[in-house]
Design a protein around this motif. Structure first.
Motif, PDB file in Angstrom:
ATOM      1  N   ILE A  11      31.093  24.116  34.547  1.00  0.00           N
ATOM      2  CA  ILE A  11      32.086  23.531  33.648  1.00  0.00           C
ATOM      3  C   ILE A  11      33.368  24.322  33.856  1.00  0.00           C
ATOM      4  CG2 ILE A  11      32.753  23.099  31.270  1.00  0.00           C
ATOM      5  CD1 ILE A  11      29.786  22.681  30.661  1.00  0.00           C
ATOM      6  N   VAL A  12      34.394  23.634  34.339  1.00  0.00           N
ATOM      7  CA  VAL A  12      35.665  24.277  34.668  1.00  0.00           C
ATOM      8  C   VAL A  12      36.656  24.018  33.546  1.00  0.00           C
ATOM      9  CG1 VAL A  12      37.574  24.404  36.300  1.00  0.00           C
ATOM     10  CG2 VAL A  12      35.239  24.049  37.135  1.00  0.00           C
ATOM     11  N   CYS A  13      37.156  25.108  32.976  1.00  0.00           N
ATOM     12  CA  CYS A  13      38.133  25.034  31.885  1.00  0.00           C
ATOM     13  C   CYS A  13      39.515  25.356  32.447  1.00  0.00           C
ATOM     14  CB  CYS A  13      37.773  26.025  30.784  1.00  0.00           C
ATOM     15  SG  CYS A  13      36.111  25.815  30.108  1.00  0.00           S
ATOM     16  N   HIS A  14      40.267  24.315  32.775  1.00  0.00           N
ATOM     17  CA  HIS A  14      41.648  24.486  33.230  1.00  0.00           C
ATOM     18  C   HIS A  14      42.526  24.514  31.979  1.00  0.00           C
ATOM     19  CE1 HIS A  14      45.037  23.795  36.186  1.00  0.00           C
ATOM     20  NE2 HIS A  14      45.619  23.542  35.017  1.00  0.00           N
ATOM     21  N   LEU A  15      42.825  25.723  31.520  1.00  0.00           N
ATOM     22  CA  LEU A  15      43.508  25.884  30.240  1.00  0.00           C
ATOM     23  C   LEU A  15      44.911  26.433  30.459  1.00  0.00           C
ATOM     24  CD1 LEU A  15      40.561  27.516  28.219  1.00  0.00           C
ATOM     25  CD2 LEU A  15      41.078  25.081  28.556  1.00  0.00           C
ATOM     26  N   GLY A  16      45.876  25.545  30.343  1.00  0.00           N
ATOM     27  CA  GLY A  16      47.276  25.929  30.406  1.00  0.00           C
ATOM     28  C   GLY A  16      48.008  25.218  29.292  1.00  0.00           C
ATOM     29  N   VAL A  47      46.458  29.982  30.381  1.00  0.00           N
ATOM     30  CA  VAL A  47      45.716  30.488  29.230  1.00  0.00           C
ATOM     31  C   VAL A  47      44.334  30.972  29.661  1.00  0.00           C
ATOM     32  CG1 VAL A  47      44.709  29.880  26.991  1.00  0.00           C
ATOM     33  CG2 VAL A  47      46.984  29.031  27.616  1.00  0.00           C
ATOM     34  N   GLY A  48      43.664  30.201  30.486  1.00  0.00           N
ATOM     35  CA  GLY A  48      42.325  30.562  30.932  1.00  0.00           C
ATOM     36  C   GLY A  48      42.285  31.875  31.686  1.00  0.00           C
ATOM     37  N   GLU A  49      43.344  32.159  32.438  1.00  0.00           N
ATOM     38  CA  GLU A  49      43.378  33.379  33.242  1.00  0.00           C
ATOM     39  C   GLU A  49      43.901  34.593  32.487  1.00  0.00           C
ATOM     40  OE1 GLU A  49      45.465  32.697  36.944  1.00  0.00           O
ATOM     41  OE2 GLU A  49      44.568  30.695  37.145  1.00  0.00           O
ATOM     42  N   SER A  52      22.933  37.828  32.809  1.00  0.00           N
ATOM     43  CA  SER A  52      23.224  36.606  32.067  1.00  0.00           C
ATOM     44  C   SER A  52      22.675  35.388  32.810  1.00  0.00           C
ATOM     45  CB  SER A  52      24.733  36.463  31.887  1.00  0.00           C
ATOM     46  OG  SER A  52      25.060  35.315  31.150  1.00  0.00           O
ATOM     47  N   LYS A  53      21.925  34.533  32.116  1.00  0.00           N
ATOM     48  CA  LYS A  53      21.346  33.336  32.737  1.00  0.00           C
ATOM     49  C   LYS A  53      22.441  32.356  33.153  1.00  0.00           C
ATOM     50  CE  LYS A  53      16.952  33.548  30.211  1.00  0.00           C
ATOM     51  NZ  LYS A  53      16.083  32.857  29.229  1.00  0.00           N
ATOM     52  N   VAL A  54      23.463  32.238  32.334  1.00  0.00           N
ATOM     53  CA  VAL A  54      24.626  31.410  32.649  1.00  0.00           C
ATOM     54  C   VAL A  54      25.809  32.348  32.854  1.00  0.00           C
ATOM     55  CG1 VAL A  54      26.224  29.664  31.793  1.00  0.00           C
ATOM     56  CG2 VAL A  54      23.766  29.415  31.372  1.00  0.00           C
ATOM     57  N   LYS A  55      26.496  32.195  33.976  1.00  0.00           N
ATOM     58  CA  LYS A  55      27.614  33.076  34.288  1.00  0.00           C
ATOM     59  C   LYS A  55      28.910  32.550  33.670  1.00  0.00           C
ATOM     60  CE  LYS A  55      24.867  35.461  36.955  1.00  0.00           C
ATOM     61  NZ  LYS A  55      24.318  36.755  36.508  1.00  0.00           N
ATOM     62  N   ALA A  56      29.802  33.474  33.386  1.00  0.00           N
ATOM     63  CA  ALA A  56      31.173  33.125  33.000  1.00  0.00           C
ATOM     64  C   ALA A  56      32.107  33.929  33.898  1.00  0.00           C
ATOM     65  CB  ALA A  56      31.436  33.445  31.534  1.00  0.00           C
ATOM     66  N   LEU A  57      33.180  33.303  34.342  1.00  0.00           N
ATOM     67  CA  LEU A  57      34.090  34.017  35.236  1.00  0.00           C
ATOM     68  C   LEU A  57      35.498  33.447  35.194  1.00  0.00           C
ATOM     69  CD1 LEU A  57      33.192  33.001  38.922  1.00  0.00           C
ATOM     70  CD2 LEU A  57      31.985  32.083  36.972  1.00  0.00           C
ATOM     71  N   ILE A  58      36.430  34.290  35.620  1.00  0.00           N
ATOM     72  CA  ILE A  58      37.818  33.876  35.823  1.00  0.00           C
ATOM     73  C   ILE A  58      38.000  33.605  37.307  1.00  0.00           C
ATOM     74  CG2 ILE A  58      40.256  34.512  35.707  1.00  0.00           C
ATOM     75  CD1 ILE A  58      39.515  36.573  33.544  1.00  0.00           C
ATOM     76  N   VAL A  59      38.558  32.457  37.637  1.00  0.00           N
ATOM     77  CA  VAL A  59      38.963  32.164  39.010  1.00  0.00           C
ATOM     78  C   VAL A  59      40.413  31.681  38.958  1.00  0.00           C
ATOM     79  CG1 VAL A  59      38.600  30.753  41.058  1.00  0.00           C
ATOM     80  CG2 VAL A  59      36.620  31.568  39.755  1.00  0.00           C
ATOM     81  N   PRO A  60      41.369  32.531  39.334  1.00  0.00           N
ATOM     82  CA  PRO A  60      42.763  32.077  39.362  1.00  0.00           C
ATOM     83  C   PRO A  60      42.909  30.869  40.282  1.00  0.00           C
ATOM     84  CG  PRO A  60      42.653  34.466  39.530  1.00  0.00           C
ATOM     85  CD  PRO A  60      41.247  33.955  39.671  1.00  0.00           C
ATOM     86  N   THR A  61      43.567  29.851  39.786  1.00  0.00           N
ATOM     87  CA  THR A  61      43.690  28.626  40.563  1.00  0.00           C
ATOM     88  C   THR A  61      44.684  28.791  41.701  1.00  0.00           C
ATOM     89  OG1 THR A  61      43.930  26.225  40.399  1.00  0.00           O
ATOM     90  CG2 THR A  61      45.530  27.566  39.180  1.00  0.00           C
ATOM     91  N   ASN A  62      44.563  27.954  42.704  1.00  0.00           N
ATOM     92  CA  ASN A  62      45.483  27.987  43.847  1.00  0.00           C
ATOM     93  C   ASN A  62      45.642  26.574  44.378  1.00  0.00           C
ATOM     94  OD1 ASN A  62      47.020  28.590  46.112  1.00  0.00           O
ATOM     95  ND2 ASN A  62      45.864  30.429  46.605  1.00  0.00           N
TER      96      ASN A  62
END
Length: 394
Positions: free
Chosen positions: A204-209, A328-330, A368-378
């Motif tokens: 699930i990708v949260c593109h939050l700006g 915001v997400g980053e 963690s069974k489900v991962k959470a991470l930051i991936v800066p968009t490009n």
């Protein structure tokens, strides 16, 4: 070595990055800002870190393009236009016509103009930008990369509205989604970081700006997404309302004496966290504000994101991770923490210490069974890659 320009045009500006291939390095970037307005400015930043700012009159997009080409030559970023493999342009909405990126000719350019009613704030300035480049660089391929292309894999169950089917057939009323170019990059990068083939990953990708969308990704492809017929739908955003009972529009027209255009303008530009807080559309301002509704606006934003993620978990059945990207997400640990805390029940174990800083990283504990991470968009890199793919220069 070939060079590719990636362009993101606005109504009075365009941002750009110049890449070299095959090493995918950025050798120049910048912006032409306030095009057609007073106090216009052109900026270029070189690979060595030096930045040059030119405060000058830029009457139109064509003048801005000429200034860009002149600057690239002046600072010896390019010596000849033959070094350019192509120029890629972000276009928000390709409707059902453009299912993939495409090399633009005059007929396709007109189709982008014709789709403007699906994204009136975006498609026209983006098409104007393409037109300017085509006029000045007629021998350089111009490639349009559509935000909606990534969402062409949506099933009718997910893209149709529960209104008469003829409205879809006659008027193209359906969910188109947005931010697809960003999500496409983020999915592939997250899969690499997680050590999972991107063709089988569920995310699930949260593109939050300022604009925000949530996308359910199944097997590396878009399965469902929060933005709809236009970028107004979905979660609460900076100035956009997100999902709304349509009878609210009727109520405002009846009681406030507003026209339909005035209501839509309010929903696009005066709503969201700005409308709730009465302070700002910028999350950073809300953190500093002492106004009582500033914190409420942030809580509502988190709640709407959590709602969509929860719904998409149910649709997907299982997920490998939740990914945060965009402004915001980053860069907002408070928003990320609020969202992650809601999903401990599915085995997400947030690493709140890691969450306090920015940058590409895991935000969940190792077990963690489900991962959470930051991936800066490009998005610009994805645009440039599509130029290389379509011009067969790789």
């Amino acid at each position: 070595m070939k060079k590719v320009l990636a362009i993101n045009s606005g109504s009075s500006s365009f941002k750009y990055k110049l890449f070299t291939f095959p090493n995918e390095e950025v050798i120049a970037s910048g912006i032409a800002d306030r095009v057609g307005l007073k106090n216009a400015v052109f900026k270029i930043k070189l690979a060595n870190g030096r930045e040059y700012i030119n405060n000058t009159h830029i009457p139109d997009q064509e003048a801005a393009v000429n200034l860009l080409i002149k600057s690239l030559k002046q600072y010896h970023v390019i010596d000849s236009l033959t070094e350019l493999a192509g120029i890629g342009h972000r276009v928000v909405n390709g409707g059902e016509i453009f299912k993939d990126s495409t090399i633009i000719d005059q007929a396709k350019l007109q189709q982008i103009y014709d789709l403007a009613d699906l994204a009136p704030l975006h498609n026209i300035p983006e098409a104007n930008g393409i037109k300017a480049f085509m006029q000045i660089l007629p021998n350089v391929p111009q490639v349009a990369v559509f935000d909606t292309s990534f969402h062409q894999t949506l099933d009718p169950v997910h893209y149709l509205y529960s209104i008469p089917y003829s409205y879809y057939e006659d008027y193209g009323i359906r969910k188109y989604g947005a931010h697809g170019t960003s999500v496409d990059y983020v999915v592939k990068r997250a899969a690499k970081l997680m050590g999972i083939n991107h063709n089988i990953i569920n995310l699930i990708v949260c593109h939050l700006g300022s604009g925000a969308s949530i996308t359910a990704v199944k097997g590396g492809k878009s399965y469902d997404t929060s933005m709809g017929f236009s970028p107004l739908a979905g979660v609460t955003m900076g100035t956009r309302s997100g999902d709304l009972d349509p009878t609210v529009v009727q109520r405002l027209m009846d009681k406030a004496g507003m026209s339909i255009d005035e209501v839509i303008n309010v929903l696009n530009h005066k709503s969201g966290v700005l409308g709730i807080s009465g302070v700002s559309s910028d999350m950073r301002d809300l953190i500093e504000s002492k106004e009582k509704n500033a914190k409420l606006a942030r809580r509502i934003f988190i709640n709407r994101v959590v709602r969509y993620i929860g719904a998409y978990i149910a649709e997907l059945g299982h997920i490998d991770g939740i990914v945060f990207t965009a402004g915001v997400g980053e860069h907002d640990p408070g928003i990320r923490a609020g969202v992650m805390s809601a999903f401990k029940y599915i085995g997400l174990e947030p690493d709140y210490k890691a969450n306090q800083t920015d940058g590409e990283k895991f935000l969940s504990k190792p077990n963690s069974k489900v991962k959470a991470l930051i991936v800066p968009t490009n998005e610009e890199l994805m645009i440039a890659r599509d130029v290389m793919r379509l011009t067969r220069q790789q």
